[in-house]
Design a protein around this motif. Structure first.
Motif, PDB file in Angstrom:
ATOM      1  N   GLU A  58       0.902  -1.287   0.006  1.00 29.02           N
ATOM      2  CA  GLU A  58      -0.235   0.119   0.103  1.00 29.02           C
ATOM      3  C   GLU A  58       0.845   1.315  -0.013  1.00 29.02           C
ATOM      4  N   LEU A  59       1.960   1.170  -0.741  1.00 31.29           N
ATOM      5  CA  LEU A  59       2.846   2.270  -0.956  1.00 31.29           C
ATOM      6  C   LEU A  59       2.070   3.589  -1.285  1.00 31.29           C
ATOM      7  N   TRP A  60       1.243   3.574  -2.146  1.00 30.38           N
ATOM      8  CA  TRP A  60       0.441   4.713  -2.756  1.00 30.38           C
ATOM      9  C   TRP A  60      -0.526   5.212  -1.536  1.00 30.38           C
ATOM     10  N   GLU A  61      -1.337   4.293  -1.058  1.00 32.07           N
ATOM     11  CA  GLU A  61      -2.085   4.416  -0.251  1.00 32.07           C
ATOM     12  C   GLU A  61      -1.612   5.292   1.018  1.00 32.07           C
ATOM     13  N   GLN A  62      -0.393   5.059   1.795  1.00 36.93           N
ATOM     14  CA  GLN A  62       0.220   5.413   2.497  1.00 36.93           C
ATOM     15  C   GLN A  62       1.006   6.756   2.414  1.00 36.93           C
ATOM     16  N   ASP A  63       1.133   7.238   1.098  1.00 34.98           N
ATOM     17  CA  ASP A  63       1.973   8.283   0.762  1.00 34.98           C
ATOM     18  C   ASP A  63       0.924   9.445   1.073  1.00 34.98           C
ATOM     19  N   GLY A  64       1.746  10.539   1.735  1.00 35.64           N
ATOM     20  CA  GLY A  64       0.989  11.693   2.234  1.00 35.64           C
ATOM     21  C   GLY A  64       0.262  12.629   0.997  1.00 35.64           C
ATOM     22  N   ARG A  65       0.961  12.737  -0.162  1.00 40.39           N
ATOM     23  CA  ARG A  65       0.520  13.309  -1.117  1.00 40.39           C
ATOM     24  C   ARG A  65      -0.679  12.644  -1.676  1.00 40.39           C
ATOM     25  N   PRO A 104      -0.349  17.472  14.066  1.00 41.14           N
ATOM     26  CA  PRO A 104      -0.033  19.245  14.152  1.00 41.14           C
ATOM     27  C   PRO A 104       0.297  19.935  12.908  1.00 41.14           C
ATOM     28  N   THR A 105       0.876  18.931  11.981  1.00 40.47           N
ATOM     29  CA  THR A 105       1.187  19.399  10.630  1.00 40.47           C
ATOM     30  C   THR A 105       0.090  19.554   9.656  1.00 40.47           C
ATOM     31  N   PHE A 106      -0.363  20.803   9.380  1.00 39.91           N
ATOM     32  CA  PHE A 106      -1.384  21.233   8.534  1.00 39.91           C
ATOM     33  C   PHE A 106      -1.128  21.086   7.230  1.00 39.91           C
ATOM     34  N   VAL A 107      -2.056  20.897   6.175  1.00 36.37           N
ATOM     35  CA  VAL A 107      -1.896  20.934   4.822  1.00 36.37           C
ATOM     36  C   VAL A 107      -2.158  22.317   4.124  1.00 36.37           C
ATOM     37  N   ASN A 108      -1.090  23.211   3.709  1.00 36.50           N
ATOM     38  CA  ASN A 108      -1.498  24.463   3.193  1.00 36.50           C
ATOM     39  C   ASN A 108      -1.668  24.693   1.472  1.00 36.50           C
ATOM     40  N   MET A 109      -1.149  23.314   1.040  1.00 35.29           N
ATOM     41  CA  MET A 109      -1.452  23.641  -0.423  1.00 35.29           C
ATOM     42  C   MET A 109      -1.811  21.989  -0.870  1.00 35.29           C
ATOM     43  N   ALA A 110      -2.283  21.981  -1.990  1.00 35.83           N
ATOM     44  CA  ALA A 110      -2.972  20.553  -2.501  1.00 35.83           C
ATOM     45  C   ALA A 110      -1.701  19.625  -2.972  1.00 35.83           C
ATOM     46  N   HIS A 111      -0.319  20.384  -3.233  1.00 33.17           N
ATOM     47  CA  HIS A 111       0.725  19.631  -3.895  1.00 33.17           C
ATOM     48  C   HIS A 111       0.492  19.157  -5.351  1.00 33.17           C
ATOM     49  N   ASP A 113      -0.717  21.830  -8.334  1.00 37.34           N
ATOM     50  CA  ASP A 113      -1.549  23.034  -8.619  1.00 37.34           C
ATOM     51  C   ASP A 113      -2.825  22.863  -9.382  1.00 37.34           C
ATOM     52  N   TYR A 114      -3.025  21.867 -10.191  1.00 33.66           N
ATOM     53  CA  TYR A 114      -3.830  21.600 -11.046  1.00 33.66           C
ATOM     54  C   TYR A 114      -5.213  21.184 -10.354  1.00 33.66           C
ATOM     55  N   LEU A 115      -5.223  20.540  -9.451  1.00 39.52           N
ATOM     56  CA  LEU A 115      -6.233  20.038  -8.571  1.00 39.52           C
ATOM     57  C   LEU A 115      -6.619  21.507  -7.712  1.00 39.52           C
ATOM     58  N   GLN A 116      -5.716  22.094  -7.176  1.00 35.73           N
ATOM     59  CA  GLN A 116      -6.066  23.285  -6.293  1.00 35.73           C
ATOM     60  C   GLN A 116      -6.692  24.262  -7.073  1.00 35.73           C
ATOM     61  N   ILE A 117      -6.271  24.371  -8.301  1.00 39.08           N
ATOM     62  CA  ILE A 117      -7.116  25.405  -9.246  1.00 39.08           C
ATOM     63  C   ILE A 117      -8.351  25.154  -9.451  1.00 39.08           C
ATOM     64  N   VAL A 165       8.643  22.988 -15.024  1.00 35.45           N
ATOM     65  CA  VAL A 165       7.748  23.371 -14.020  1.00 35.45           C
ATOM     66  C   VAL A 165       6.291  23.250 -14.402  1.00 35.45           C
ATOM     67  N   VAL A 166       5.790  22.971 -15.354  1.00 32.20           N
ATOM     68  CA  VAL A 166       4.393  22.447 -15.765  1.00 32.20           C
ATOM     69  C   VAL A 166       4.179  21.024 -15.027  1.00 32.20           C
ATOM     70  N   VAL A 167       5.263  20.089 -15.648  1.00 34.19           N
ATOM     71  CA  VAL A 167       5.239  18.673 -14.955  1.00 34.19           C
ATOM     72  C   VAL A 167       5.454  18.399 -13.683  1.00 34.19           C
ATOM     73  N   HIS A 168       6.228  19.298 -13.036  1.00 30.89           N
ATOM     74  CA  HIS A 168       6.594  19.301 -11.422  1.00 30.89           C
ATOM     75  C   HIS A 168       5.274  19.758 -10.738  1.00 30.89           C
ATOM     76  N   SER A 169       4.579  20.658 -11.160  1.00 31.69           N
ATOM     77  CA  SER A 169       3.373  21.141 -10.696  1.00 31.69           C
ATOM     78  C   SER A 169       2.402  20.008 -10.340  1.00 31.69           C
ATOM     79  N   VAL A 170       2.420  18.817 -10.852  1.00 27.27           N
ATOM     80  CA  VAL A 170       1.594  17.741 -10.635  1.00 27.27           C
ATOM     81  C   VAL A 170       1.754  17.218  -9.275  1.00 27.27           C
TER      82      VAL A 170
END
Length: 210
Positions: A58-65, A104-111, A113-117, A165-170
């Motif tokens: 479950e590597l993907w399921e346990q990944d924070g992103r 205690p660590t909160f999420v300030n961005m979606a990591h 950019d496309y999902l967040q937009i 930059v475009v690909v990294h934004s995923v």
């Protein structure tokens, strides 16, 4: 690390300076898909066990992103099609987290950019993303498949840097860093600059980026 190989290959093509043919472009696309397929197959094969390694379950399921992406997607569905409002991610996201898993660590961005937009701007944001990617595809094709463009090497190098930059934004939000945003804006200017340089869309892009 994943972008290192493609960037080096594209940099070599920039150095060569020759215009690509559509056949070469199709071959490069097929090669990229093939490499990705092989990498996926290797990651899901007994290869690591043969090397004495073990792929975590479950590597993907346990990944924070991955978890952030999932919660963001749920928020997108809840606020579709109008979005939650520009700049509202920090206030909206906690509503879709599991209270038992909050730290205690909160999420300030979606990591992503496309999902967040899309979350913040809804259908309008999705249209903007599609339009931007369509323009980028057209601009890159223009500088890579044409040999008579002025400053062709510089423009191709700009396309490579902008694509990173475009690909990294995923998986992150690099364009929200001022220095990277300015570099991306400069690359966009180089891509849209008309031969001759004066009275072109470059000035418009500078103003828009600023």
């Amino acid at each position: 690390y994943g972008l290192l190989g493609p960037v080096l290959a594209l940099s070599l093509l920039v150095y060569r300076g020759r215009a690509l043919t559509w056949r070469m472009g199709a071959f490069a696309a097929a090669l990229a898909v093939g490499v990705a397929a092989v990498a996926f197959a290797v990651l899901n094969s007994p290869f690591f066990e043969m090397m004495g390694l073990q792929r975590p379950q479950e590597l993907w399921e346990q990944d924070g992103r991955a978890q952030i992406f999932g919660h963001t997607f749920e928020a997108i569905k809840a606020y579709w099609p109008f979005g939650s409002g520009l700049g509202s991610f920090e206030q909206v996201y906690p509503r879709f987290e599991d209270p038992a898993a909050v730290t205690p660590t909160f999420v300030n961005m979606a990591h992503n950019d496309y999902l967040q937009i899309v979350l913040e701007l809804g259908l309008f944001g999705l249209v903007l993303i599609c339009a931007g990617l369509a323009w980028l595809g057209w601009a890159c094709a223009r500088v890579w498949f044409s040999g008579d463009v002025e400053d062709v090497r510089l423009r191709r190098a700009a396309s490579v840097a902008l694509l990173v930059v475009v690909v990294h934004s995923v998986v992150d939000y690099p364009a929200r860093t001022a220095a990277i945003a300015c570099l991306a804006m400069l690359c966009a200017v180089l891509l849209v600059k008309r031969d001759g340089g004066e009275g072109d869309w470059g000035a418009f892009t500078i103003v828009l980026g600023t």
